[in-house]
Design a protein around this motif. Structure first.
Motif, mmCIF file in Angstrom:
data_model
loop_
_atom_site.group_PDB
_atom_site.id
_atom_site.type_symbol
_atom_site.label_atom_id
_atom_site.label_comp_id
_atom_site.label_asym_id
_atom_site.label_seq_id
_atom_site.Cartn_x
_atom_site.Cartn_y
_atom_site.Cartn_z
ATOM 1 N N ILE A 56 -30.177 17.190 -54.455
ATOM 2 C CA ILE A 56 -31.644 17.106 -54.592
ATOM 3 C C ILE A 56 -32.283 16.763 -53.252
ATOM 4 N N THR A 57 -31.719 15.781 -52.557
ATOM 5 C CA THR A 57 -32.374 15.259 -51.350
ATOM 6 C C THR A 57 -31.819 15.857 -50.057
ATOM 7 N N GLY A 58 -30.595 16.384 -50.121
ATOM 8 C CA GLY A 58 -29.937 16.846 -48.896
ATOM 9 C C GLY A 58 -29.234 15.719 -48.152
ATOM 10 N N ASP A 59 -29.291 14.518 -48.695
ATOM 11 C CA ASP A 59 -28.658 13.362 -48.048
ATOM 12 C C ASP A 59 -27.634 12.739 -48.988
ATOM 13 N N ASP A 60 -26.513 12.297 -48.414
ATOM 14 C CA ASP A 60 -25.495 11.630 -49.213
ATOM 15 C C ASP A 60 -25.962 10.210 -49.541
ATOM 16 N N PRO A 61 -26.116 9.874 -50.836
ATOM 17 C CA PRO A 61 -26.699 8.572 -51.189
ATOM 18 C C PRO A 61 -25.923 7.382 -50.623
ATOM 19 N N GLY A 62 -24.605 7.436 -50.700
ATOM 20 C CA GLY A 62 -23.799 6.327 -50.193
ATOM 21 C C GLY A 62 -23.997 6.127 -48.701
ATOM 22 N N GLU A 63 -24.038 7.241 -47.965
ATOM 23 C CA GLU A 63 -24.230 7.159 -46.514
ATOM 24 C C GLU A 63 -25.603 6.598 -46.165
ATOM 25 N N VAL A 64 -26.629 7.070 -46.879
ATOM 26 C CA VAL A 64 -27.992 6.619 -46.590
ATOM 27 C C VAL A 64 -28.105 5.111 -46.818
ATOM 28 N N ILE A 65 -27.603 4.644 -47.944
ATOM 29 C CA ILE A 65 -27.785 3.230 -48.309
ATOM 30 C C ILE A 65 -26.901 2.333 -47.440
ATOM 31 N N ALA A 66 -25.662 2.772 -47.212
ATOM 32 C CA ALA A 66 -24.798 1.992 -46.316
ATOM 33 C C ALA A 66 -25.348 2.012 -44.892
ATOM 34 N N LEU B 164 -23.338 -3.295 -46.656
ATOM 35 C CA LEU B 164 -23.431 -3.031 -48.099
ATOM 36 C C LEU B 164 -22.232 -3.627 -48.841
ATOM 37 N N ALA B 165 -21.043 -3.418 -48.292
ATOM 38 C CA ALA B 165 -19.818 -3.875 -48.964
ATOM 39 C C ALA B 165 -19.732 -5.402 -49.011
ATOM 40 N N ASP B 166 -20.423 -6.085 -48.101
ATOM 41 C CA ASP B 166 -20.327 -7.551 -48.035
ATOM 42 C C ASP B 166 -21.439 -8.276 -48.799
ATOM 43 N N LEU B 167 -22.348 -7.531 -49.405
ATOM 44 C CA LEU B 167 -23.418 -8.196 -50.167
ATOM 45 C C LEU B 167 -22.793 -9.003 -51.307
ATOM 46 N N PRO B 168 -23.342 -10.201 -51.570
ATOM 47 C CA PRO B 168 -22.737 -11.038 -52.621
ATOM 48 C C PRO B 168 -23.163 -10.619 -54.025
ATOM 49 N N LEU B 169 -23.119 -9.324 -54.280
ATOM 50 C CA LEU B 169 -23.309 -8.832 -55.638
ATOM 51 C C LEU B 169 -22.494 -7.563 -55.784
ATOM 52 N N ASP B 170 -22.281 -7.172 -57.030
ATOM 53 C CA ASP B 170 -21.462 -6.001 -57.326
ATOM 54 C C ASP B 170 -22.421 -4.806 -57.444
ATOM 55 N N LEU B 171 -22.712 -4.189 -56.289
ATOM 56 C CA LEU B 171 -23.679 -3.089 -56.267
ATOM 57 C C LEU B 171 -22.919 -1.775 -56.398
ATOM 58 N N ARG B 172 -23.152 -1.089 -57.494
ATOM 59 C CA ARG B 172 -22.419 0.163 -57.751
ATOM 60 C C ARG B 172 -23.381 1.341 -57.640
ATOM 61 N N ILE B 173 -23.088 2.218 -56.703
ATOM 62 C CA ILE B 173 -23.962 3.379 -56.495
ATOM 63 C C ILE B 173 -23.523 4.506 -57.429
ATOM 64 N N VAL B 174 -24.411 4.857 -58.345
ATOM 65 C CA VAL B 174 -24.136 5.909 -59.325
ATOM 66 C C VAL B 174 -25.247 6.953 -59.202
ATOM 67 N N PRO B 175 -25.066 7.966 -58.340
ATOM 68 C CA PRO B 175 -26.120 8.956 -58.142
ATOM 69 C C PRO B 175 -26.476 9.664 -59.451
ATOM 70 N N ILE B 176 -27.724 10.036 -59.560
ATOM 71 C CA ILE B 176 -28.210 10.633 -60.812
ATOM 72 C C ILE B 176 -28.745 12.030 -60.511
ATOM 73 N N CYS B 177 -28.416 12.991 -61.385
ATOM 74 C CA CYS B 177 -28.857 14.371 -61.157
ATOM 75 C C CYS B 177 -29.972 14.725 -62.141
ATOM 76 N N HIS C 258 -29.093 3.851 -58.855
ATOM 77 C CA HIS C 258 -29.107 5.293 -59.116
ATOM 78 C C HIS C 258 -30.051 6.009 -58.149
ATOM 79 N N PRO C 259 -29.529 6.489 -57.026
ATOM 80 C CA PRO C 259 -30.341 7.337 -56.163
ATOM 81 C C PRO C 259 -30.208 8.793 -56.631
ATOM 82 N N PRO C 260 -31.127 9.670 -56.230
ATOM 83 C CA PRO C 260 -30.947 11.087 -56.582
ATOM 84 C C PRO C 260 -29.697 11.648 -55.902
#
Ligand SMILES: [Zn+2]
Ligand SMILES: [Zn+2]
Length: 267
Positions: free
Chosen positions: A95-105, A117-130, A89-91
């Protein structure tokens, strides 16, 4: 099992052998909440935290902002949660002016990391929080925007804890933390600096993005919390300085503590 908030990294900016950078966990019967992914996340691999990694609970990681001392540990996640689902859960972007998916990827990709990010051996689901209050993993999680070098957010969970790091002193923090048992707040300097002409500039520069121990103590008193823990300690300052910060804060709010990495508070 009583819910427990544990600081895994009590330092800011640069990790030291004693204080890794910012990361905290809150274990409840239903969920493991992780706040920030500084180098302190590595401590989850220590034997004493092995029970926290048992499968069966939801894993929710909340980010305060994207400065590296708060997200460097994202690439450690496969060591802890291989083949499991982790909700990150990124902001939200407004709030930040940055797209969370883009920043983390953008961070978890070659040549910074062997896998994208897509190849990590875990099911990482980005759910931004407001901003506002949400039900997450069986708890009421509130989010509040703060003032920092880049925007950051504070988190509140139930009436247990407020985690407010990387923020300038902010009167809204006291309102946000009213009625919680524990306020975990950053303290970058003591605050004595503002009283002396020779050091006044240090305070002025720090206050643009950070808080003094004295300011944090005043907010804790205003909020009426039971306990204040100072975190995100400055790695360029020695233990004597940090103990001085603690003494200064205790004059304003007696229930102030500094924890070592791995220490926590039960609710
Ligand atoms: Zn920081
Ligand atoms: Zn920061």
């Amino acid at each position: 099992m009583k819910p427990k908030f544990t600081l895994l990294g009590t330092g800011g900016w640069i990790p030291t052998a004693r204080r890794e950078t910012t990361c905290a966990i809150l274990g409840t019967p239903q969920s493991l909440f992780i706040f920030d992914a500084g180098t302190g996340l590595s401590r989850l691999l220590e034997e004493r935290f092995r029970p926290e990694l048992e499968p069966g609970r939801e894993v929710h990681m909340f980010l305060s902002h994207y400065h590296l001392d708060h997200i460097a540990g994202l690439v450690y996640l496969p060591a802890m949660f291989k083949d499991r689902t982790v909700y990150l859960h990124p902001p939200v972007s407004h709030i930040t002016g940055d797209d969370p998916g883009e920043v983390i990827a953008g961070l978890i990709r070659k040549p910074y990391n062997p896998q994208s990010l897509a190849d990590l051996p875990l099911d990482l689901r980005i759910v931004p929080i407001c901003e506002g209050t949400h039900t997450v993993g069986g708890a009421a999680v509130s989010v509040r925007k703060q003032i920092h070098a880049d925007p950051s957010v504070a988190y509140r969970v139930n009436d247990w804890v407020v985690f407010a790091t990387d923020t300038a002193d902010d009167e809204g923090t006291a309102t946000f933390a009213r009625g919680v048992r524990l306020l975990v707040h950053e303290a970058w300097i003591d605050g004595v600096e503002e009283e002396e002409p020779a050091t006044e500039r240090i305070a002025r520069e720090a206050y643009v993005a950070h808080t003094s121990a004295r300011q944090a103590a005043a907010r804790a008193a205003e909020a009426g919390v039971e306990e204040l823990v100072l975190c995100h300690l400055n790695p360029l300052r020695g233990d004597a300085y940090h103990q001085g910060m603690l003494a200064s804060a205790r004059k304003i709010f007696a229930g102030t503590r500094i924890l070592e990495d791995g220490e926590g508070v039960e609710f």
